[in-house]
Design a protein around this motif. Sequence first.
Motif, PDB file in Angstrom:
ATOM      1  N   LEU A 157       0.833  -1.204   0.000  1.00 50.91           N
ATOM      2  CA  LEU A 157       0.000   0.000   0.000  1.00 50.91           C
ATOM      3  C   LEU A 157       0.868   1.255   0.000  1.00 50.91           C
ATOM      4  O   LEU A 157       0.569   2.230  -0.711  1.00 50.91           O
ATOM      5  CB  LEU A 157      -0.922  -0.005   1.218  1.00 50.91           C
ATOM      6  CG  LEU A 157      -1.993  -1.096   1.237  1.00 50.91           C
ATOM      7  CD1 LEU A 157      -2.636  -1.182   2.619  1.00 50.91           C
ATOM      8  CD2 LEU A 157      -3.063  -0.844   0.176  1.00 50.91           C
ATOM      9  N   ILE A 158       1.945   1.252   0.761  1.00 46.63           N
ATOM     10  CA  ILE A 158       2.837   2.405   0.799  1.00 46.63           C
ATOM     11  C   ILE A 158       3.505   2.581  -0.565  1.00 46.63           C
ATOM     12  O   ILE A 158       3.637   3.708  -1.069  1.00 46.63           O
ATOM     13  CB  ILE A 158       3.900   2.244   1.904  1.00 46.63           C
ATOM     14  CG1 ILE A 158       3.240   2.065   3.273  1.00 46.63           C
ATOM     15  CG2 ILE A 158       4.841   3.444   1.913  1.00 46.63           C
ATOM     16  CD1 ILE A 158       2.236   3.114   3.647  1.00 46.63           C
ATOM     17  N   ARG A 159       3.927   1.481  -1.163  1.00 40.30           N
ATOM     18  CA  ARG A 159       4.548   1.573  -2.497  1.00 40.30           C
ATOM     19  C   ARG A 159       3.561   2.140  -3.511  1.00 40.30           C
ATOM     20  O   ARG A 159       3.911   3.002  -4.324  1.00 40.30           O
ATOM     21  CB  ARG A 159       5.021   0.178  -2.927  1.00 40.30           C
ATOM     22  CG  ARG A 159       5.904   0.190  -4.178  1.00 40.30           C
ATOM     23  CD  ARG A 159       6.267  -1.221  -4.604  1.00 40.30           C
ATOM     24  NE  ARG A 159       5.157  -1.875  -5.287  1.00 40.30           N
ATOM     25  CZ  ARG A 159       4.937  -1.801  -6.609  1.00 40.30           C
ATOM     26  NH1 ARG A 159       5.759  -1.104  -7.380  1.00 40.30           N
ATOM     27  NH2 ARG A 159       3.919  -2.428  -7.154  1.00 40.30           N
ATOM     28  N   GLN A 160       2.324   1.666  -3.472  1.00 37.00           N
ATOM     29  CA  GLN A 160       1.327   2.178  -4.410  1.00 37.00           C
ATOM     30  C   GLN A 160       1.034   3.655  -4.174  1.00 37.00           C
ATOM     31  O   GLN A 160       0.792   4.415  -5.125  1.00 37.00           O
ATOM     32  CB  GLN A 160       0.048   1.353  -4.312  1.00 37.00           C
ATOM     33  CG  GLN A 160       0.177  -0.047  -4.887  1.00 37.00           C
ATOM     34  CD  GLN A 160      -1.144  -0.791  -4.892  1.00 37.00           C
ATOM     35  OE1 GLN A 160      -2.207  -0.209  -4.841  1.00 37.00           O
ATOM     36  NE2 GLN A 160      -1.063  -2.116  -4.965  1.00 37.00           N
ATOM     37  N   ALA A 161       1.037   4.073  -2.923  1.00 38.95           N
ATOM     38  CA  ALA A 161       0.816   5.490  -2.641  1.00 38.95           C
ATOM     39  C   ALA A 161       1.908   6.345  -3.276  1.00 38.95           C
ATOM     40  O   ALA A 161       1.628   7.411  -3.852  1.00 38.95           O
ATOM     41  CB  ALA A 161       0.767   5.720  -1.135  1.00 38.95           C
ATOM     42  N   ARG A 162       3.144   5.894  -3.192  1.00 41.14           N
ATOM     43  CA  ARG A 162       4.240   6.636  -3.832  1.00 41.14           C
ATOM     44  C   ARG A 162       4.060   6.669  -5.346  1.00 41.14           C
ATOM     45  O   ARG A 162       4.243   7.711  -5.994  1.00 41.14           O
ATOM     46  CB  ARG A 162       5.586   5.992  -3.472  1.00 41.14           C
ATOM     47  CG  ARG A 162       6.004   6.153  -2.016  1.00 41.14           C
ATOM     48  CD  ARG A 162       7.458   5.763  -1.848  1.00 41.14           C
ATOM     49  NE  ARG A 162       7.939   5.967  -0.488  1.00 41.14           N
ATOM     50  CZ  ARG A 162       8.170   4.992   0.382  1.00 41.14           C
ATOM     51  NH1 ARG A 162       7.963   3.732   0.033  1.00 41.14           N
ATOM     52  NH2 ARG A 162       8.610   5.260   1.600  1.00 41.14           N
ATOM     53  N   GLN A 191       4.716   9.623   6.285  1.00 42.24           N
ATOM     54  CA  GLN A 191       6.154   9.748   6.083  1.00 42.24           C
ATOM     55  C   GLN A 191       6.573   9.420   4.654  1.00 42.24           C
ATOM     56  O   GLN A 191       7.740   9.618   4.296  1.00 42.24           O
ATOM     57  CB  GLN A 191       6.895   8.820   7.049  1.00 42.24           C
ATOM     58  CG  GLN A 191       6.522   9.026   8.507  1.00 42.24           C
ATOM     59  CD  GLN A 191       6.729  10.442   8.982  1.00 42.24           C
ATOM     60  OE1 GLN A 191       7.852  10.952   8.950  1.00 42.24           O
ATOM     61  NE2 GLN A 191       5.655  11.109   9.409  1.00 42.24           N
ATOM     62  N   ALA A 192       5.640   8.926   3.842  1.00 43.16           N
ATOM     63  CA  ALA A 192       5.993   8.432   2.514  1.00 43.16           C
ATOM     64  C   ALA A 192       5.540   9.329   1.380  1.00 43.16           C
ATOM     65  O   ALA A 192       6.160   9.345   0.319  1.00 43.16           O
ATOM     66  CB  ALA A 192       5.400   7.029   2.310  1.00 43.16           C
ATOM     67  N   VAL A 193       4.435  10.063   1.569  1.00 44.57           N
ATOM     68  CA  VAL A 193       3.877  10.875   0.490  1.00 44.57           C
ATOM     69  C   VAL A 193       3.446  12.231   1.049  1.00 44.57           C
ATOM     70  O   VAL A 193       3.330  12.422   2.262  1.00 44.57           O
ATOM     71  CB  VAL A 193       2.660  10.179  -0.176  1.00 44.57           C
ATOM     72  CG1 VAL A 193       3.080   8.895  -0.869  1.00 44.57           C
ATOM     73  CG2 VAL A 193       1.558   9.903   0.840  1.00 44.57           C
ATOM     74  N   SER A 194       3.169  13.154   0.141  1.00 44.64           N
ATOM     75  CA  SER A 194       2.703  14.487   0.540  1.00 44.64           C
ATOM     76  C   SER A 194       1.242  14.706   0.185  1.00 44.64           C
ATOM     77  O   SER A 194       0.769  15.838   0.187  1.00 44.64           O
ATOM     78  CB  SER A 194       3.564  15.561  -0.137  1.00 44.64           C
ATOM     79  OG  SER A 194       3.447  15.493  -1.548  1.00 44.64           O
TER      80      SER A 194
END
Length: 319
Positions: free
Chosen positions: A18-23, A61-64
């Motif tokens: 999910l974090i990777r997809q958000a990026r 912490q991963a995306v804005s």
Amino acid sequence: MPMFGYFLSCEEHRPEELIRQARLAEEAGFEALWISDHFHPWTDEQGQSPFVWSVIGALSQAVSLPVTTAVTCPTVRIHPAIIAQAAATSQVMLDGRFRLGVGTGEALNEHILGDRWPSAAERLDMLAEAVEVIRALLGGHQISHHGRYYTVDTARLYTLPETPPPIHVSGFGPKSAAAAGRIGDGFMTSKPDPDLIRAFRDAGGEGKPLMAGLKACWGPDEAQAVKTAHRLWKNEQIPGQAGQELPLPAHFAQVAQLVPEDTVRDAVPCGPQVDRHLQAIRPLVDAGFDEIYINQIGPEPDGFFDFYHREVLPRLRGH
């Protein structure tokens, strides 16, 4: 021009994915994120269901991008006072970019502690009281609340954002749409239904944002994409109240066996044809939705993000 966002599916993916997809979504030009909040997936085939509040902390912490829960049920499984604390901390970590999406939930997630599953009308009343509790705590004062459904005894949130997060309310029928107008800062739904939009506006939603989510299944082969969408998300085509009443993923899988592939093909944009995806999204644009969130079904998110970056988003934005 609406904002186009990406809908992260906790039912299909582990937290790190999910974090990777958000990026990838941010890199592809999506402007915001929705993220589902479940204890169970809809079916065992989907296979995952991480704790959304942990994932939101990592997203900060991963995306804005702004992040909205789509949606949290603050009535049965988790007390609204705890949701208020989770929302406040999320708003702090996201530096004001968090929105709390709430709804009346499903037995699938809310039965797990052995509580009685209330009627639809009672769930709407519970949601209204839960939102009242959440707003009071987000105000930063010590509160006590002795309501019909919830008790709060001398509670206060100490970690507070500068601005409380907006509370957007999900609805798929006229009563829930009207409730969104009364108690919400915005309305979340899945179809450009003018009757629902009117019910929301007439009940106090005039000037408040409209948000919608839909699923797609990009893939190089349309027939295979249809099969993927049917395998993983045919449960979305189950009509009526079953989606709120069935308690187990196995039950959804059993009922979803009645949904044919053609129904999914008609309902979900599948495959590599740009026009098919645009035809699914443009009715939401034409209906006046302010934010539209698209979720990619299945194991090819990288291809989806490349396709939407190159082909779909520029056309939607008129570039």
